[in-house]
Scaffold this motif. Structure first.
Motif, PDB file in Angstrom:
ATOM      1  N   UNK A 188      29.945 -99.860  49.654  1.00 13.51           N
ATOM      2  CA  UNK A 188      29.088-100.166  48.301  1.00 13.51           C
ATOM      3  C   UNK A 188      28.633-102.241  48.690  1.00 13.51           C
ATOM      4  N   UNK A 189      28.059-102.688  48.368  1.00 17.98           N
ATOM      5  CA  UNK A 189      27.625-103.952  48.335  1.00 17.98           C
ATOM      6  C   UNK A 189      27.548-104.459  47.307  1.00 17.98           C
ATOM      7  N   UNK A 190      28.645-105.476  46.234  1.00 19.07           N
ATOM      8  CA  UNK A 190      28.926-106.028  45.349  1.00 19.07           C
ATOM      9  C   UNK A 190      27.814-107.536  45.275  1.00 19.07           C
ATOM     10  N   UNK A 191      26.719-107.701  44.608  1.00 18.29           N
ATOM     11  CA  UNK A 191      26.164-108.856  44.889  1.00 18.29           C
ATOM     12  C   UNK A 191      25.709-109.296  43.666  1.00 18.29           C
ATOM     13  N   UNK A 192      26.146-108.954  42.281  1.00 21.67           N
ATOM     14  CA  UNK A 192      25.745-108.862  41.015  1.00 21.67           C
ATOM     15  C   UNK A 192      27.345-109.322  40.725  1.00 21.67           C
ATOM     16  N   UNK A 193      27.488-109.841  39.011  1.00 21.67           N
ATOM     17  CA  UNK A 193      27.957-110.243  38.053  1.00 21.67           C
ATOM     18  C   UNK A 193      29.028-108.785  37.644  1.00 21.67           C
ATOM     19  N   UNK A 194      30.402-108.835  38.192  1.00 20.45           N
ATOM     20  CA  UNK A 194      30.777-107.609  37.447  1.00 20.45           C
ATOM     21  C   UNK A 194      31.970-108.843  36.193  1.00 20.45           C
ATOM     22  N   UNK A 206      35.782-100.411  52.917  1.00 17.88           N
ATOM     23  CA  UNK A 206      34.406-100.640  53.680  1.00 17.88           C
ATOM     24  C   UNK A 206      33.600-101.724  52.440  1.00 17.88           C
ATOM     25  N   UNK A 207      33.770-102.527  51.531  1.00 22.15           N
ATOM     26  CA  UNK A 207      33.169-102.554  50.549  1.00 22.15           C
ATOM     27  C   UNK A 207      32.910-104.035  50.868  1.00 22.15           C
ATOM     28  N   UNK A 208      31.503-104.781  50.369  1.00 21.88           N
ATOM     29  CA  UNK A 208      31.693-106.162  50.035  1.00 21.88           C
ATOM     30  C   UNK A 208      30.683-106.766  49.163  1.00 21.88           C
ATOM     31  N   UNK A 209      31.180-107.975  49.004  1.00 24.85           N
ATOM     32  CA  UNK A 209      31.606-108.705  47.578  1.00 24.85           C
ATOM     33  C   UNK A 209      30.820-109.787  47.927  1.00 24.85           C
ATOM     34  N   UNK A 210      29.438-110.229  47.650  1.00 26.53           N
ATOM     35  CA  UNK A 210      29.155-111.404  48.165  1.00 26.53           C
ATOM     36  C   UNK A 210      28.516-111.936  47.396  1.00 26.53           C
ATOM     37  N   UNK A 228      35.302-106.659  52.245  1.00 25.27           N
ATOM     38  CA  UNK A 228      35.117-108.075  52.657  1.00 25.27           C
ATOM     39  C   UNK A 228      34.376-109.189  50.954  1.00 25.27           C
ATOM     40  N   UNK A 229      34.849-110.758  51.006  1.00 25.71           N
ATOM     41  CA  UNK A 229      34.446-111.361  50.608  1.00 25.71           C
ATOM     42  C   UNK A 229      34.173-112.628  50.860  1.00 25.71           C
ATOM     43  N   UNK A 248      38.988-109.709  54.588  1.00 19.32           N
ATOM     44  CA  UNK A 248      38.382-110.947  55.188  1.00 19.32           C
ATOM     45  C   UNK A 248      37.817-112.124  53.815  1.00 19.32           C
ATOM     46  N   UNK A 249      38.275-112.842  53.284  1.00 21.82           N
ATOM     47  CA  UNK A 249      38.050-113.866  52.559  1.00 21.82           C
ATOM     48  C   UNK A 249      37.404-114.943  53.518  1.00 21.82           C
ATOM     49  N   UNK A 250      36.213-114.779  52.613  1.00 17.01           N
ATOM     50  CA  UNK A 250      35.542-116.107  52.707  1.00 17.01           C
ATOM     51  C   UNK A 250      34.667-116.779  51.391  1.00 17.01           C
ATOM     52  N   UNK A 251      35.794-118.177  51.128  1.00 15.70           N
ATOM     53  CA  UNK A 251      34.746-119.524  50.138  1.00 15.70           C
ATOM     54  C   UNK A 251      34.462-118.482  49.251  1.00 15.70           C
ATOM     55  N   UNK A 252      35.992-118.116  48.897  1.00 10.17           N
ATOM     56  CA  UNK A 252      35.941-117.738  47.771  1.00 10.17           C
ATOM     57  C   UNK A 252      37.913-118.685  46.655  1.00 10.17           C
TER      58      UNK A 252
END
Length: 435
Positions: A188-194, A206-210, A228-229, A248-252
């Protein structure tokens, strides 16, 4: 009146004025709050000196002109502009320099300075002691009680009100939390506010937090595998006893301060982490709310100022002083039944509107209770007592926030009602001629 400024503990909240101006520092708020003080200092340069000061420094003509200006203004207000200002006798206060010269005719600068300081301190002490001598002793004690009780209740509740409202907001916010238990989330790709959520014992694979925000989100006993964050901001969010594997954490802004309670990071990479605080008013609305509540409380003072200015001479200083304090104490008692945010704000505005009339009448009564030679000392002593009570009120009421509502309410109500009853025992100064 003492102005109180709230400085948030995070120095990174921002606000905008239109689309062209945006500020990201608490220093801007300090500058804005300092502007009225700067304007007051500038305005003071256009105000005339007191006649007494001119007499003390030997400028009799200047003192006469100021007295004439006051007389003419008052006569025009009374509809008697033709009345001529006359002076039969001027009693000139003895200047301190005369005492200095008598003490040291040689004019030694060190001895003159020492004698000046000694004489000033002794004069202040003797003047203060005269305020407690007969026949002013009882009135001075009553004034001290009224100043202390009004300041203690007013400034104590000024600290207590915003924090209680903030606690009500926090309780309401916590009651709406969403809880997720024992779930498996994969691909699942999370691209909204929780926001305002608790995730317990969740397996993320295998989830993406973008490009997203985590606002008041807590992950407990959860596992992140091959996730992937990217461009993630977390506000009030924590990972408790979680496990990150091949993530992997990028720009968090996720760092060790948010990976707590035994959280493990296995074969994972952090790169280009965000630096500094990322919180804004959009993320923490309560920051803005503190200023808005103070604005409403200050705005509620305006009707009280107008009413006290129009009615003080008609109903009397003591009736306004005692009545305002007693009504303020009664309004405090009804805070006991305040269970909602809107009701507490209404009671804050009502309390401020009532108490400002007490402050205005107390200033007038205090000024009219002392002769000129002791007015500055007496008023200064009462004001110092006011500041002491304000500090004690802030400390005591602030320590009770979130613990109990009963003690602050009963304390404020009792001291205000008691002070109001003492204020009614003060002598009526409406017909006094200032000496």
């Amino acid at each position: 009146m003492l102005g109180l400024l709230y400085l948030p503990h995070q120095a990174c909240w921002s606000f905008s004025m239109g689309s062209a101006y945006q500020f990201h520092s608490w220093r801007v708020f300090v500058v804005v709050c300092a502007l009225p003080c700067v304007c007051a200092v500038v305005a003071l340069t256009f105000m005339p000196e007191s006649p007494r000061f001119y007499l003390e420094v030997g400028k009799h003509d200047e003192a006469w002109m100021i007295l004439k200006q006051i007389h003419d203004t008052n006569m025009r207000a009374r509809g008697q502009p033709e009345k001529v200002f006359t002076v039969n006798r001027i009693k000139t206060p003895r200047q301190l320099d005369e005492f200095v010269e008598m003490e040291s005719e040689s004019g030694n600068p060190v001895s003159k300075a020492f004698f000046r300081i000694k004489a000033e301190v002794r004069g202040i002490y003797l003047n203060l002691m005269k305020c407690f001598n007969y026949p002013m002793r009882e009135n001075m004690l009553r004034l001290a009680i009224v100043w202390f009780t009004l300041s203690f209740g007013y400034y104590g509740l000024s600290v207590w009100f915003p924090d209680v409202i903030k606690h009500l907001q926090a309780d309401e916010y916590a009651s709406k939390v969403k809880i997720h238990n024992n779930e498996r989330i994969e691909g699942i790709t999370f691209n909204f506010t929780l926001e305002n959520q608790i995730h317990k014992n969740i397996l993320f694979i295998n989830d993406h937090f973008v490009n997203m925000k985590l606002k008041s989100v807590t992950f407990i006993d959860s596992t992140f595998r091959n996730c992937y964050f990217d461009d993630v901001t977390s506000v009030g969010s924590f990972f408790r006893n979680c496990t990150f594997i091949d993530t992997f954490f990028f720009n968090t802004d996720i760092d060790e301060s948010k990976l707590i309670d035994g959280t493990e990071v296995i074969n994972s990479t952090f790169t280009h982490n965000k630096t500094g605080c990322q919180m804004t008013f959009d993320d923490d609305y309560s920051a803005y709310w503190v200023y808005f509540i103070n604005f409403l409380g200050t705005l509620a003072v305006l009707p009280g100022n107008i009413v006290s200015a129009l009615l003080m001479d008609k109903i009397g200083r003591l009736s306004m002083l005692g009545g305002s304090m007693i009504l303020s104490g009664i309004s405090c008692f009804f805070l006991w039944f305040g269970t909602s945010e809107s009701m507490m704000i209404f009671m804050l505005c009502l309390y401020n509107g009532l108490s400002i009339s007490a402050w205005n009448s107390l200033d007038v009564v205090t000024t009219e209770s002392f002769p000129t030679v002791r007015r500055g000392t007496g008023f200064g002593f009462c004001n110092a007592l006011c500041k002491l009570a304000a500090v004690l009120g802030n400390l005591i009421f602030g320590s009770l926030v979130g613990i109990t509502k009963a003690i602050p309410i009963l304390m404020a109500s009792s001291v205000l009602v008691g002070g109001g009853l003492v204020g009614l025992r003060l002598p009526d100064t409406r017909a006094n001629v200032l000496m």
